[in-house]
Motif scaffolding. Structure first.
Motif, short mmCIF file in Angstrom:
data_model
loop_
_atom_site.label_atom_id
_atom_site.label_comp_id
_atom_site.label_asym_id
_atom_site.label_seq_id
_atom_site.Cartn_x
_atom_site.Cartn_y
_atom_site.Cartn_z
N ILE B 176 0.84 -1.20 0.00
CA ILE B 176 0.00 0.00 0.00
C ILE B 176 0.88 1.25 0.00
CG2 ILE B 176 -1.65 1.33 1.37
CD1 ILE B 176 -2.75 -1.43 2.28
N LEU B 220 -5.43 -5.51 -4.16
CA LEU B 220 -5.08 -4.71 -2.99
C LEU B 220 -5.30 -3.22 -3.26
CD1 LEU B 220 -3.87 -5.83 -0.30
CD2 LEU B 220 -1.67 -4.99 -1.09
N LEU B 223 -9.13 -2.51 -3.55
CA LEU B 223 -9.84 -2.59 -2.27
C LEU B 223 -9.43 -1.45 -1.34
CD1 LEU B 223 -9.81 -6.44 -1.53
CD2 LEU B 223 -11.72 -5.04 -2.35
N TRP B 224 -8.15 -1.11 -1.37
CA TRP B 224 -7.66 -0.04 -0.50
C TRP B 224 -8.28 1.29 -0.92
CZ3 TRP B 224 -5.94 0.75 4.08
CH2 TRP B 224 -5.25 1.92 4.41
N GLY B 227 -11.90 1.22 -0.09
CA GLY B 227 -12.04 1.28 1.37
C GLY B 227 -11.82 2.68 1.89
N LEU B 228 -10.77 3.35 1.39
CA LEU B 228 -10.48 4.72 1.83
C LEU B 228 -11.65 5.64 1.50
CD1 LEU B 228 -6.80 5.71 0.99
CD2 LEU B 228 -7.78 4.75 3.04
N ARG B 229 -12.17 5.50 0.27
CA ARG B 229 -13.30 6.36 -0.12
C ARG B 229 -14.51 6.06 0.74
NH1 ARG B 229 -11.96 5.22 -5.45
NH2 ARG B 229 -10.33 6.63 -6.19
#
Lengths: 239, 239
Positions: B176, B220, B223-224, B227-229
């Motif tokens: 990440i 990754l 999804l990251w 997920g952040l949004r």
């Protein structure tokens, strides 16, 4: 060091700056890096500054004095382009006065500015004035500028901000960008000066100073941190 | 530019480096910045490099040649401290050979290295070799080192990594951190060289090269980002 960011979006603009300055780790103090020149209905010019504090304060002093005793000045110019030109000119003047002496002592006399806002009769505009006094303008493709310690807080802006981002979301995103910067670099610190401008209002919409113990900022930092760790925990393990 | 990171945790170590180099924006190419010296059961020494590519490649050439024709060398030293000393020495040698000429052309001949791993009979260790050839070691308080374009990817490491972080989580976090860096800086790019070492194994646990289209890395990143949004959307609006 310093961290300043300014965004120009469909709805309006957001300006933010930290207040920490340091001349060595044993001389850390707090100075606002945001200056607002406003005559409601006529103009709002916001200037954020980064770099050598004696230089940036000198530039501000020159710009303010000239409002009373010289033309053109920031309260007279008919375009924000000309405002950026005045800032760049004042910067060159200060560097001309002090630069050579500072260079002898290997002191960095660089400084840069974000100049944005709106002058009645013109669209809102945002400029990034470089340390050499020249400048560029934000366009549709580039909705934000940063100056100072900009890298830690850039990823979240890159992930979230587009021209269409609503102002409230932009404020949240800017504060998270500051949180990331403050966590990773002790030379950037609160209070954070924050200003919102709605296009064509030609007056400041909101201006506030966010201290470290500000309840909203604290909540935001905590929820963001918890949220990130939550997302992180749900990511699949490497194969 | 380059981005390299190495972590020393309770369970083991993670090393990662990007592969992009550029001599101007019109000459971008791909070079691995990870070198492994391994004799299973005896030693694992991983070296990550950042900086002037001619210098870092020269350093690696010197270190490899000396394994065959000089003592002490990386396959003989009894402590990782001495390995770091050899790297720093080879760096000074290269800079001594090329530095003055490069300086005449204002070419940056700086280079830095992360040197980590384990030599049988000693605890695992991790060193950061500066451009002057001196170096520091990671201690309990500092579980990771970064070299190169380190700032964009630092906030996520600061938020997630502690000594107790399991190796799999550390790999996720490192990827990440690379994602954030790659998104914000075009001078850092895949493939990513990734190596995992479990303490006291004295052999490489996993070594892989992650290309841009690697399915796990893509998942990754997606999804990251999502997920952040998602977390961002749940944050309360400013008062």
């Amino acid at each position: 060091m310093t961290y300043c960011v300014a965004l120009i979006l469909d709805q309006g603009m957001v300006f933010a700056s930290d207040s920490r300055t340091n001349a060595g780790v044993d001389y850390v103090s707090s100075f606002s890096k945001m200056k607002v020149f406003e005559r409601p209905g006529d103009r709002v010019i916001v200037i954020l500054s980064s770099g050598n504090l004696a230089i940036t304060q000198g530039v501000m002093e020159l710009l303010e004095r000239r409002i009373h005793d010289q033309s053109p000045n920031l309260m007279e110019v008919e375009s924000l382009y000309d405002a950026a030109l005045l800032v760049g000119g004042a910067l060159r003047e200060m560097q001309g006065r002090d630069g050579q002496v500072l260079a002898q002592y290997n002191i960095d006399y660089g400084a840069s500015f974000l100049v944005g806002g709106q002058i009645a009769g013109e669209a809102p505009r945002l400029f990034n004035v470089y340390s050499q006094g020249n400048f560029i303008e934000a366009t549709l493709d580039t909705p934000y500028f940063q100056i100072g310690e900009s890298k830690y807080g850039k990823p979240i802006l890159d992930r979230v901000i587009t021209r269409e981002t609503p102002l409230d979301d932009a404020v949240k995103c800017v504060l998270i960008s500051f949180d990331s910067t403050i966590r990773s670099n002790i030379s950037v610190g609160p209070p954070i000066d924050l200003l919102c401008y709605r296009h064509n209002a030609v007056r400041v919409d909101r201006r506030l100073r966010i201290a470290e113990d500000d309840p909203y900022f604290q909540t935001l930092r905590r929820l963001w941190s918890e949220g990130l760790r939550g997302v992180f925990a749900t990511l699949p393990a490497p194969p």
